[in-house]
Structures are given as C-alpha cells and as structure tokens.
Design a protein around this motif. Structure first.
Motif, PDB file in Angstrom:
ATOM      1  N   LEU A   1       8.281 135.983  14.280  1.00 24.21           N
ATOM      2  CA  LEU A   1       8.848 137.112  15.138  1.00 24.21           C
ATOM      3  C   LEU A   1       8.106 138.216  15.880  1.00 24.21           C
ATOM      4  N   HIS A   2       6.714 138.413  15.157  1.00 27.66           N
ATOM      5  CA  HIS A   2       6.041 139.440  15.657  1.00 27.66           C
ATOM      6  C   HIS A   2       5.764 139.476  17.108  1.00 27.66           C
ATOM      7  N   ARG A   3       5.930 140.489  17.936  1.00 22.09           N
ATOM      8  CA  ARG A   3       5.718 140.634  19.446  1.00 22.09           C
ATOM      9  C   ARG A   3       4.341 140.885  19.763  1.00 22.09           C
ATOM     10  N   PHE A   4       3.497 141.367  18.825  1.00 26.26           N
ATOM     11  CA  PHE A   4       2.107 141.784  19.533  1.00 26.26           C
ATOM     12  C   PHE A   4       0.939 141.058  18.775  1.00 26.26           C
ATOM     13  N   LYS A   5       1.273 139.874  18.049  1.00 29.78           N
ATOM     14  CA  LYS A   5       0.138 139.104  17.683  1.00 29.78           C
ATOM     15  C   LYS A   5      -1.034 138.748  18.711  1.00 29.78           C
ATOM     16  N   ASN A   6      -0.554 138.312  19.659  1.00 29.16           N
ATOM     17  CA  ASN A   6      -1.470 138.146  21.049  1.00 29.16           C
ATOM     18  C   ASN A   6      -1.834 139.431  21.814  1.00 29.16           C
ATOM     19  N   PRO A   7      -3.130 139.790  21.508  1.00 34.36           N
ATOM     20  CA  PRO A   7      -3.494 140.735  22.211  1.00 34.36           C
ATOM     21  C   PRO A   7      -3.414 141.149  23.912  1.00 34.36           C
ATOM     22  N   CYS A   8      -3.255 139.872  24.084  1.00 30.87           N
ATOM     23  CA  CYS A   8      -3.221 139.770  25.730  1.00 30.87           C
ATOM     24  C   CYS A   8      -1.521 139.728  26.115  1.00 30.87           C
ATOM     25  N   SER A   9      -0.492 139.743  25.239  1.00 29.98           N
ATOM     26  CA  SER A   9       0.789 139.638  25.452  1.00 29.98           C
ATOM     27  C   SER A   9       1.233 140.643  26.435  1.00 29.98           C
ATOM     28  N   LYS A  10       2.215 140.373  27.236  1.00 32.33           N
ATOM     29  CA  LYS A  10       2.995 141.167  28.166  1.00 32.33           C
ATOM     30  C   LYS A  10       3.654 142.347  27.423  1.00 32.33           C
ATOM     31  N   ASN A  11       4.004 142.018  26.041  1.00 28.43           N
ATOM     32  CA  ASN A  11       4.877 142.797  25.340  1.00 28.43           C
ATOM     33  C   ASN A  11       4.185 144.326  25.478  1.00 28.43           C
ATOM     34  N   PHE A  12       2.926 144.322  25.464  1.00 27.99           N
ATOM     35  CA  PHE A  12       2.343 145.403  25.367  1.00 27.99           C
ATOM     36  C   PHE A  12       2.607 146.393  26.605  1.00 27.99           C
ATOM     37  N   GLN A  13       2.919 145.709  27.723  1.00 27.94           N
ATOM     38  CA  GLN A  13       3.316 146.509  29.030  1.00 27.94           C
ATOM     39  C   GLN A  13       4.714 146.871  29.022  1.00 27.94           C
ATOM     40  N   ASN A  14       5.663 146.439  28.222  1.00 34.31           N
ATOM     41  CA  ASN A  14       7.059 146.674  28.378  1.00 34.31           C
ATOM     42  C   ASN A  14       7.815 147.208  26.976  1.00 34.31           C
ATOM     43  N   ILE A  15       6.816 148.277  26.645  1.00 31.85           N
ATOM     44  CA  ILE A  15       7.697 149.062  25.559  1.00 31.85           C
ATOM     45  C   ILE A  15       8.096 150.225  26.183  1.00 31.85           C
ATOM     46  N   PHE A  16       9.415 150.276  25.691  1.00 27.04           N
ATOM     47  CA  PHE A  16      10.281 151.412  26.494  1.00 27.04           C
ATOM     48  C   PHE A  16      11.208 152.193  25.053  1.00 27.04           C
ATOM     49  N   PRO A  17      11.677 153.357  25.491  1.00 28.72           N
ATOM     50  CA  PRO A  17      12.454 153.767  24.480  1.00 28.72           C
ATOM     51  C   PRO A  17      13.801 153.195  24.397  1.00 28.72           C
ATOM     52  N   PRO A  18      14.530 153.286  23.345  1.00 32.70           N
ATOM     53  CA  PRO A  18      15.898 152.710  23.190  1.00 32.70           C
ATOM     54  C   PRO A  18      16.687 153.035  24.393  1.00 32.70           C
ATOM     55  N   SER A  19      17.721 152.171  25.170  1.00 37.00           N
ATOM     56  CA  SER A  19      18.432 152.364  26.016  1.00 37.00           C
ATOM     57  C   SER A  19      19.616 151.558  26.021  1.00 37.00           C
ATOM     58  N   ALA A  20      20.679 152.045  26.804  1.00 33.59           N
ATOM     59  CA  ALA A  20      21.648 151.132  26.988  1.00 33.59           C
ATOM     60  C   ALA A  20      21.750 149.734  27.663  1.00 33.59           C
ATOM     61  N   THR A  21      20.678 149.768  28.377  1.00 31.66           N
ATOM     62  CA  THR A  21      20.276 148.342  29.268  1.00 31.66           C
ATOM     63  C   THR A  21      19.391 147.623  28.362  1.00 31.66           C
ATOM     64  N   LEU A  22      19.740 146.384  28.170  1.00 28.16           N
ATOM     65  CA  LEU A  22      19.017 145.441  27.448  1.00 28.16           C
ATOM     66  C   LEU A  22      18.316 144.215  28.253  1.00 28.16           C
ATOM     67  N   HIS A  23      17.017 143.822  28.281  1.00 28.78           N
ATOM     68  CA  HIS A  23      16.221 143.073  28.699  1.00 28.78           C
ATOM     69  C   HIS A  23      16.419 141.505  28.052  1.00 28.78           C
ATOM     70  N   LEU A  24      17.266 140.683  28.677  1.00 29.60           N
ATOM     71  CA  LEU A  24      17.420 139.387  27.884  1.00 29.60           C
ATOM     72  C   LEU A  24      16.346 138.356  28.579  1.00 29.60           C
TER      73      LEU A  24
END
Length: 448
Positions: free
Chosen positions: A352-375
C-alpha cells in the motif's frame, strides 16, 4: 500601501471575507512599521551569519577558536541556559526553527518560548555550558532572515528549565511522555498557518533551504527558496552521517512522535494509512502503557517533515493530534515473548505504499486534509448510490458526489467535515470491491 486610507480600505475589505491563495487563508493586519525600507544593500548582499555559523559547526569540532582567544583561551563560568530575544520579527519564528539553528552548537535539552515586554523571547538549555557559550558567541547579533528576526542572546540566571508540556511553545527533548497541555493553538502558532506547504511535491531530491522544517512552499524546482533571503542552503539531510548522533527533533530523523491520540479508537493500521498519504510508513508503535502516544517511522526525513506539516493539529477521533520529530532513530520490533498486544507493526514491505515508484503521480497530488476526497480505481459496476452508501455506512455525511467526466474510474466525494474525511480515508482506502479491485482514497484540493 500608498496611503493610510488605502491601507484602511484594504483591511476593511478583507477582514470579513478572508482571501485565499493556494487554498490557504491570508490574514491582513496593520503593522507597527510606518514604512518599509528596501534599499538596505549591505544587509541584502552579505551572507547570513547565522547560517554560516550553524553550517560551519560540527559536534566535537566547534571551531570558535577566535572567540576563545579573545577571552584569553579560558571559557567564562556561565551556565548552560541562554535567554534569546528575537527583534524585528517579520516572519514567524517557531520552536523548531530555534532548535535547528541552536542544535548545531550542541545538544539542546529544553526550549521555552514566550512574549515579555512586547518582545519575542525564549529560554534554551544546553547539556553543556561550553555549548551555550559557543552558541552565544557565534549567533548573538545575527539575523535568522535577511534584515529581520535578529537574535539577541545572553546568559540566563536560571540553571535549569522546568518544562511541563511538549507543544509548540515549550519542549523537553529528553522526555516524550509530557502532555501537550490544553490543546489550544496560540495566536503566534496560528499566524504561521498561511505558510503551510501548498505546492505540489516532486520526487524527493532534498528540500531547498528550510522549506520542510518551516513549512514554506517547496515548489517544483530546486531553485525555489522559502523566503527571499532566507537562511540560504541550510539543507536537511535524509540520514545521519556515519558516527554522528542524530539529535532528537532535528532533520535527519524519520521517526515521528504522535501524541494526544484517542486510545479507544486509534490503531497501528489507522496511523499507517493516514500518515501513508504523505510518505511511506515503515513501522508504527503505539505505546504499551500510554495508548494516546505513538511512534511512526517514515521512509526518510523529508517525508517525516511533510507529515508533520500536514497532520500536526489535525483532529482525529475527537482529539487534536500533535506530531513532531522523535528522539528515536528507529522503531524497535518487540522481542520474542515480549508482551505487545499487536501495538507494534512493521509495514516496510506493504503493497500500500504510495511513493515506492519515484515517477508516481502521487508525488504531484499531496494535499492537506480536506472534506473532499478523491476516489480512484472504481470498478465500472459500482454506482453513485453504492459509493454513497459505502461512506454512509462508515458514519460519514455525504454532501456531494460527482464522477470525473473523462474517467469514470475516478470521482470526488464531499463529506460533512475534514475530520469525517480523515476517518473515511482511514476506513475505506484499499476497500475491496471484489475481483482484485481496491478503492484508492486521497485528499483533494478541489471541492464540489
């Protein structure tokens, strides 16, 4: 502004309707300054002495021989407690900033910050009087930032500091068991919130300047500085140098101390999922005798600081969670036969690690906790009602929902509060829809 009238108009306009930049509130107040002077070429051009001193010093090789020579080669008989006054405070000065600067001169045991006579002051205790002397001789009169936040340092008459709480105004680095206090953020702490990290984060190549520690925007390129003229290339190392002891609470440590947790609701897995939004969590340990305190070991120091920036002060299961750097460098797994009750977990090989791949798009989608979730990763057979019912079953209040037009595998769901969204992310990230389809949940920068 050009005139007092213009300044009054601006404050009156923005006080009832707080403006936002990059989803962060901007607070506009009157300053004590009558004018800004921007022609101080001498200050702008000279290198930062505080930075130079801090970076030049290594433990055991303090290199302040000129100061000793001036004193006849003999250290004066001063104590280990310094009184620090910060003048011309233009940018927020936090306990962590003071720690990072002063810990370069020796082991900092305790810090207490306060306001007295309309001045920002702090008391800082070293483990050794010699280190206090080195710090005073090196840093007194220098600025933290160019042209502002000037350090005035003297020796305190106190021989020992008493610290009752580990929070953003006082800290005892030798004790992790102290409470946070009443959990109320002070005005000075709240003023630093506009500086929270907002820009998207590229693969971790080492943050520029003080950015992660201060929480200033890191930007997408290595040339971005947190503040014009700020403490230059004060780099945060991701690992301690060979033979160099990592001091508790400074960059280089990837273990977080998380406190004020709800012992009835928190689990190692819950912390793994939540902190995993901001980095790869390797181990989690909930204290056996104090279930409201936990240690979370991230993959590296940058991810640890990122998690602090976003999660410190976040409400979790009815309590305000507090996250800071721990004095421990690693979380030890329980020995065979040692009573643990499943409170220590190793997630270093989790899929479940989100950042294993150094080219992952997860690096570009780090946001503070918010009431709206991205599924994302939603199977075609799952409907709007299915997802609404899923979140409602976990206690969430669904206020809005929409699928992405171009990709029906993704959607946004708006819940009743940020805390609800945090709980839902913990409960439903990696939810199994069957046939090896697992829901992915992240915080969103958008709203519906």
């Amino acid at each position: 502004m050009a005139s007092v009238d213009a300044a009054v108009s601006m404050v009156n306009y923005y006080t009832p309707a707080t403006p936002h930049l990059h989803n962060q509130p901007v607070y506009i107040q009157y300053s004590n300054y009558k004018e800004l002077r921007t022609d101080n070429q001498h200050n702008q051009a000279r290198p930062q002495p505080a930075l130079q001193c801090a970076n030049a010093v290594q433990h055991g090789n303090l290199g302040i021989t000129s100061a000793l020579a001036a004193e006849g080669g003999v250290l004066p008989s001063n104590g280990s407690v310094l009184r620090i006054v910060v003048e011309n405070v233009f940018y927020p000065v936090t306990l962590d900033i003071l720690y990072q600067i002063f810990s370069k001169f020796g082991f900092v045991l305790k810090i207490v910050m306060f306001h007295k006579n309309n001045q920002f002051q702090a008391l800082l205790q070293y483990g050794d009087a010699m280190h206090a002397y080195y710090a005073k001789m090196s840093l007194d009169g220098h600025c933290i930032y160019t042209g502002c936040c000037t350090l005035r340092i003297d020796f305190s008459k106190l021989t020992n500091l008493t610290v009752k709480y580990n929070n953003d105004k006082s800290r005892d680095f030798t004790r992790i068991d102290l409470p946070f206090g009443d959990g109320q953020r002070t005005m000075e702490a709240s003023l630093s919130t506009p500086f929270a990290t907002q820009n998207t984060i590229c693969p971790y190549t080492g943050p520029p300047g003080f950015a992660p520690a201060l929480g200033f925007p890191q930007g997408a390129g290595p040339s971005v500085l947190p503040v014009p003229g700020a403490l230059g290339p004060f780099t945060v190392t991701t690992s301690a140098a060979p033979g160099h002891m990592t001091i508790p609470g400074i960059p280089g440590n990837s273990v977080l101390l998380v406190s004020n947790l709800n012992p009835e609701a928190i689990t190692p897995y819950g912390l793994f999922i939540l902190f995993g939004v901001y980095g790869d969590v390797h181990r989690v340990k909930i204290m056996f005798k104090k279930r409201g305190i936990a240690l979370v070991q991230m993959a590296d120091a940058t991810q640890a600081q990122l998690a602090i920036n976003y999660l410190n002060g976040q409400r979790l299961y009815g309590r305000v969670m507090h996250a800071t750097l721990s004095k421990y460098q690693t979380i030890q797994l329980p020995r065979e036969g040692q009573e643990d009750k499943g409170l220590t977990k190793d997630y270093s090989n989790s899929p479940l690690h989100r950042f294993k791949n150094p080219c992952s798009k997860n690096f570009q989608n780090i946001f503070p906790p918010s009431a709206t979730l991205h599924l994302s990763n939603i199977p075609p057979s799952v409907t709007v009602d299915d997802l609404k019912n899923l979140f409602t079953s976990k206690g969430s209040t669904v206020k809005g929902f929409k699928f992405f037009q171009k990709d029906c595998k993704m959607a946004l769901i708006q819940l009743g509060s940020v805390e609800e969204a945090v709980h839902a992310l913990i409960e439903l990230h990696n939810h199994d829809f069957g046939e090896n389809q697992h829901l992915r949940v992240s915080f969103s920068k958008s709203s519906i």
